[in-house]
Structure formats: C-alpha cells, structure tokens
Design a protein around this motif. Structure first.
Motif, PDB file in Angstrom:
ATOM      1  N   VAL A   1       1.651 -14.085   2.940  1.00 60.24           N
ATOM      2  CA  VAL A   1       1.409 -12.723   2.491  1.00 60.24           C
ATOM      3  C   VAL A   1      -0.094 -12.467   2.491  1.00 60.24           C
ATOM      4  N   THR A   2      -0.484 -11.375   3.151  1.00 60.44           N
ATOM      5  CA  THR A   2      -1.901 -11.049   3.258  1.00 60.44           C
ATOM      6  C   THR A   2      -2.161  -9.581   2.917  1.00 60.44           C
ATOM      7  N   ILE A   3      -3.371  -9.327   2.452  1.00 52.61           N
ATOM      8  CA  ILE A   3      -3.910  -7.978   2.339  1.00 52.61           C
ATOM      9  C   ILE A   3      -5.232  -8.029   3.090  1.00 52.61           C
TER      10      ILE A   3
ATOM     11  N   VAL B   1       3.990  -3.439   4.538  1.00 57.18           N
ATOM     12  CA  VAL B   1       4.467  -2.788   3.327  1.00 57.18           C
ATOM     13  C   VAL B   1       3.386  -1.850   2.787  1.00 57.18           C
ATOM     14  N   ASN B   2       3.740  -0.584   2.638  1.00 55.39           N
ATOM     15  CA  ASN B   2       2.781   0.395   2.109  1.00 55.39           C
ATOM     16  C   ASN B   2       2.749   0.345   0.581  1.00 55.39           C
TER      17      ASN B   2
ATOM     18  N   VAL C   1       0.224  -3.935  -7.957  1.00 58.08           N
ATOM     19  CA  VAL C   1      -0.688  -4.226  -6.848  1.00 58.08           C
ATOM     20  C   VAL C   1      -1.263  -2.912  -6.344  1.00 58.08           C
ATOM     21  N   LYS C   2      -2.564  -2.793  -6.402  1.00 59.96           N
ATOM     22  CA  LYS C   2      -3.251  -1.592  -5.910  1.00 59.96           C
ATOM     23  C   LYS C   2      -3.910  -1.952  -4.585  1.00 59.96           C
ATOM     24  N   LEU C   3      -3.378  -1.420  -3.512  1.00 56.21           N
ATOM     25  CA  LEU C   3      -3.902  -1.704  -2.179  1.00 56.21           C
ATOM     26  C   LEU C   3      -5.089  -0.798  -1.878  1.00 56.21           C
ATOM     27  N   PRO C   4      -6.074  -1.317  -1.128  1.00 52.44           N
ATOM     28  CA  PRO C   4      -7.167  -0.441  -0.689  1.00 52.44           C
ATOM     29  C   PRO C   4      -6.594   0.677   0.185  1.00 52.44           C
ATOM     30  N   PRO C   5      -7.199   1.847   0.171  1.00 51.88           N
ATOM     31  CA  PRO C   5      -6.690   2.964   0.979  1.00 51.88           C
ATOM     32  C   PRO C   5      -6.517   2.557   2.455  1.00 51.88           C
TER      33      PRO C   5
ATOM     34  N   PRO D   1      -2.308  -2.096   4.197  1.00 51.10           N
ATOM     35  CA  PRO D   1      -1.004  -2.504   3.682  1.00 51.10           C
ATOM     36  C   PRO D   1      -1.012  -3.966   3.233  1.00 51.10           C
ATOM     37  N   ILE D   2       0.049  -4.351   2.565  1.00 51.64           N
ATOM     38  CA  ILE D   2       0.298  -5.765   2.316  1.00 51.64           C
ATOM     39  C   ILE D   2       1.232  -6.221   3.432  1.00 51.64           C
ATOM     40  N   VAL D   3       0.929  -7.360   4.053  1.00 49.38           N
ATOM     41  CA  VAL D   3       1.692  -7.836   5.205  1.00 49.38           C
ATOM     42  C   VAL D   3       2.401  -9.138   4.838  1.00 49.38           C
TER      43      VAL D   3
END
Length: 133
Positions: free
Chosen positions: A52-54, A102-103, A111-115, A118-120
């Motif tokens: 799992v990566t961001i 994953v959006n 989990v707050k993703l950077p604009p 996605p998380i992959v």
C-alpha cells in the motif's frame, strides 16, 4: 475431481492491462486474473497480501510481514481494510493480483490524502474461506 482439477488448472492468467473505473470512482487494473475457487462474498474470510502506497511512500507491505485476513463485509483493521479495498477485491479469485487506485471517498477512515494523490493497493488474493474453522 481434485485430480482432474489439478490437471486442468492453469493457475493465474495475465490481466488485460485495462484500467476500469467503477461508479464509486475506484480504479482497478488486473495484473493477474485468478482462476481458483469462488470470489469473495459477505461473510467469507478473505486472505490477501498487499503493498500500500501514497505517492512514493510505502505505508505497509504484507509480503514482508504477514498476510492479512478479514471477514468480507466487516472492517476490523480499518487502517488497512477500507471500502475501496473491499470493492476492489470483489470479483477476484484466489491467485489474482490487482492494482487498486483508491480516492479519498473510499480511503480508510481518518486518512487524509494530499489533493489529487490516491492511495494505491497492489493486492494478491491468497484465500477465500466460507468461515473460520
């Protein structure tokens, strides 16, 4: 029957490479298409390995630690098992490997993703069981 199945089972097949976008916005690409057993259904125990990566950061890699198992339809490990992961393994069979993009709406709670990042999940389905033994 098991002997015949063993002779005819060719194992996972290469995926098409096509990226599919679902109505929820999940994107997935089949890397390998599993050919063994049933696809996960609610109540099944689902085992998988995942990286799992961001962006460039790897959050976790179960290949280095140990596989994860969960009851499909429940999310006991909400930092790992999220709506996007459950939707993404739907339709897979054991031996299948799929890349899930994953959006934010489908990401793990909190989990707050950077604009725009996605998380992959790169997921390999290792087992689908009817229930705990």
């Amino acid at each position: 029957v098991e002997i015949i199945k063993g002779l005819t089972d060719t194992g996972p097949q290469p995926g098409s490479g096509e990226t599919i976008t679902t109505a929820s916005g999940l994107q997935y690409t089949d890397i390998l298409v599993g050919t063994s057993g049933d696809s996960p259904k609610p109540g099944n125990i689902v085992g998988f390995n995942a990286v799992v990566t961001i962006g460039d950061a790897t959050l976790f890699d179960t290949y280095k630690d140990k596989p994860v198992a969960f009851k499909f339809g429940q999310r006991p490990f909400q930092n790992i098992v999220c709506e996007g992961l459950e939707e993404g393994v739907r339709g897979m069979k054991v031996g299948g490997k799929r890349k899930l993009i994953v959006n934010q709406d489908l990401a793990p709670p909190g989990v707050k993703l950077p604009p725009g990042v996605p998380i992959v999940y790169t997921v390999e389905l290792t087992e689908v069981l009817n229930s705990y033994l």
